[in-house]
Design an enzyme around this catalytic site. Structure first.
Site, mmCIF file in Angstrom:
data_model
loop_
_atom_site.group_PDB
_atom_site.id
_atom_site.type_symbol
_atom_site.label_atom_id
_atom_site.label_comp_id
_atom_site.label_asym_id
_atom_site.label_seq_id
_atom_site.Cartn_x
_atom_site.Cartn_y
_atom_site.Cartn_z
ATOM 1 N N ASP A 227 -6.413 17.671 -16.339
ATOM 2 C CA ASP A 227 -6.457 16.371 -16.736
ATOM 3 C C ASP A 227 -6.529 16.069 -18.178
ATOM 4 O O ASP A 227 -5.828 16.920 -19.366
ATOM 5 C CB ASP A 227 -8.021 15.640 -16.621
ATOM 6 C CG ASP A 227 -8.178 15.092 -16.912
ATOM 7 O OD1 ASP A 227 -7.480 13.408 -18.230
ATOM 8 O OD2 ASP A 227 -9.192 13.921 -16.440
ATOM 9 N N ARG B 251 0.832 -1.347 0.310
ATOM 10 C CA ARG B 251 0.270 -0.099 -0.250
ATOM 11 C C ARG B 251 0.543 1.297 -0.324
ATOM 12 O O ARG B 251 0.711 1.919 -0.359
ATOM 13 C CB ARG B 251 -1.441 0.337 1.201
ATOM 14 C CG ARG B 251 -2.316 1.198 0.826
ATOM 15 C CD ARG B 251 -3.092 0.201 2.075
ATOM 16 N NE ARG B 251 -2.513 0.914 3.412
ATOM 17 C CZ ARG B 251 -2.190 0.619 4.321
ATOM 18 N NH1 ARG B 251 -2.021 2.183 4.450
ATOM 19 N NH2 ARG B 251 -2.257 0.384 5.662
ATOM 20 N N TYR C 197 -14.657 15.085 -17.090
ATOM 21 C CA TYR C 197 -14.969 14.021 -17.428
ATOM 22 C C TYR C 197 -16.452 13.845 -16.207
ATOM 23 O O TYR C 197 -16.379 14.585 -15.078
ATOM 24 C CB TYR C 197 -14.081 13.443 -17.474
ATOM 25 C CG TYR C 197 -14.285 11.791 -16.558
ATOM 26 C CD1 TYR C 197 -15.011 11.114 -17.652
ATOM 27 C CD2 TYR C 197 -13.479 11.452 -15.764
ATOM 28 C CE1 TYR C 197 -15.298 9.998 -17.616
ATOM 29 C CE2 TYR C 197 -13.785 9.857 -15.639
ATOM 30 C CZ TYR C 197 -15.181 8.988 -15.933
ATOM 31 O OH TYR C 197 -14.454 8.159 -15.908
ATOM 32 N N LYS D 69 -6.581 4.526 -20.165
ATOM 33 C CA LYS D 69 -6.639 5.225 -21.334
ATOM 34 C C LYS D 69 -5.569 4.690 -22.494
ATOM 35 O O LYS D 69 -4.456 3.660 -22.676
ATOM 36 C CB LYS D 69 -7.355 6.028 -21.582
ATOM 37 C CG LYS D 69 -8.296 6.501 -20.429
ATOM 38 C CD LYS D 69 -9.624 5.653 -20.700
ATOM 39 C CE LYS D 69 -10.707 6.157 -20.063
ATOM 40 N NZ LYS D 69 -10.201 6.533 -18.789
#
Length: 389
Positions: A178, A54, A106, A203
């Site tokens: 972004d 983590r 988005y 993406k």
């Protein structure tokens, strides 16, 4: 012949940098591709300093090194998804802080701000950053942070990153960009003055629709520290396997982008001629409202096309469903072409009033262009358009 000093100062090209990832944390094996480190915990006192996945893992470090190289920055932090990366940034703010946002973001970013962080006192204000008034708004509102996309999703608006960052930097306001649609191969927000370059590595960076990931890149050590804290304390870390997949995927990013952009530009020009289409948006077409800025700011027009059909929602759905090579699905940026109906898919969480204001209506279609043969995609689009009634 170049001198020895010149050779030393030579910067490796992008195609070379995405392939040669540096330390694979397996020096004694000679492995060319770094292995997957699925361990949740590590022996105390190991030379690499790992303790618990983590808070760090070799596969994180390998991908972060690659992303920092591609983004031309000092720091990169990877997360479990693009939304995880957004969450990491937003969580660094406090109650009463105001984020000045581009109005066409988005849909999941909007939902996160409006339905999650708003409950904790984080405020947002939405404006159109393509207008002249937006620069004055930064001075007048004096927000805690500015948040933009360029190109935007799904309308492909191009925002003047350098101009916004110049004003924001003068007022010590961090700017988040972004950069998912452009990727660092077509646009480098940090070089234009941004504080943070955010991307969904799900993406284009990965490019194979088989892994989730997000990343935050920056030159600012303080923001790097905040991102590492969020990654660990909020449990926003990715899986080692997904990082391994994305590391594999990024190696072909320049090749994929080159082909996808060339095909998208060709298809956009052909679609614009079709009588069943009202308009086509593609940043490098001369009829794009911010075409001059796009060519100044970007190295290519990208591989996304947005268009408006002369059709109602039922007809638009049928168009999407009748396509054979474009799968109707969420996401984008993979080697396979996808078609999306933003009003009922990516931006379904927005109110009907907001969608109407932004122009995200029932006839809007978003295309993500893959690596198929251009003529095959063109034929597929034409056969589906011919069935519009």
């Amino acid at each position: 012949m170049a001198s020895r000093d010149t050779k030393k100062s030579h910067t490796l090209g992008i195609n070379t940098r995405v392939i040669h990832h540096g330390d694979g944390f397996a020096k004694n094996t000679g492995t060319v591709m770094p292995p997957i480190f699925p361990s949740s915990t590590f022996k105390h006192g190991n030379p690499e300093g790992f303790d618990y996945t983590r808070s760090g893992n070799p596969n994180f470090k390998i991908l972060e090194s690659l992303l920092a190289s591609v983004e031309n920055c000092q720091y990169a932090t990877v997360f479990g998804s693009g939304v995880s990366a957004i969450t990491a940034i937003a969580s660094s703010l406090k109650s009463g802080d105001l984020v000045l946002c581009e109005e066409n973001l988005y849909g999941c970013t909007v939902r996160l701000f409006e339905q999650v962080f708003q409950k904790f006192g984080l405020e947002t204000k939405w404006i159109d950053f393509t207008t002249i008034n937006s620069i004055e708004a930064i001075k007048k509102i004096n927000p805690t942070m500015v948040w933009i996309e360029s190109p935007t999703n799904p309308l492909l608006k191009i925002i003047d990153i350098r101009k916004i960052c110049k004003i924001a930097n003068q007022n010590q306001i961090p700017v988040v960009v972004d950069n998912t649609f452009a990727t660092p191969l077509l646009q480098r927000p940090l070089d234009l003055g941004a504080t943070i370059s955010l991307t969904s590595t799900t993406k284009y960076i990965n490019g194979h629709s088989d892994a989730l990931g997000g990343a935050v890149c920056t030159q600012d050590f303080n923001w790097e520290e905040r991102m590492k804290f969020a990654q660990k304390s909020l449990g926003l870390q990715p899986s080692p396997f997904d990082c391994w997949l994305i590391t594999r995927g990024i190696k072909t990013l320049p090749l994929r982008i080159q082909r996808q952009v060339a095909t998208a530009f060709s298809l956009a020009n052909e679609l614009a001629k079709h009588p069943s289409i009202k308009w086509v948006r593609y940043p490098f077409r001369t009829d794009h409202p911010q075409n001059d800025l796009a060519k100044k700011q970007m190295a290519g027009g990208g591989a996304m096309i947005t268009l408006s059909l002369k059709a109602n929602q039922t007809q638009t759905y049928n168009f999407c469903k009748n396509l054979k090579l474009f799968t109707m699905a969420e996401s984008l940026g993979g080697v396979e072409s996808l078609v999306c109906h933003p009003a009922t898919m990516t931006h379904a969480s927005l109110s009907s009033q907001i969608k109407e204001k932004l122009g995200i209506n029932e006839s809007l279609v978003r295309l993500s262009i893959g690596c198929e043969d251009s003529i095959d995609l063109e034929n597929d689009l034409n056969q589906s358009l011919s069935q519009l009634k």
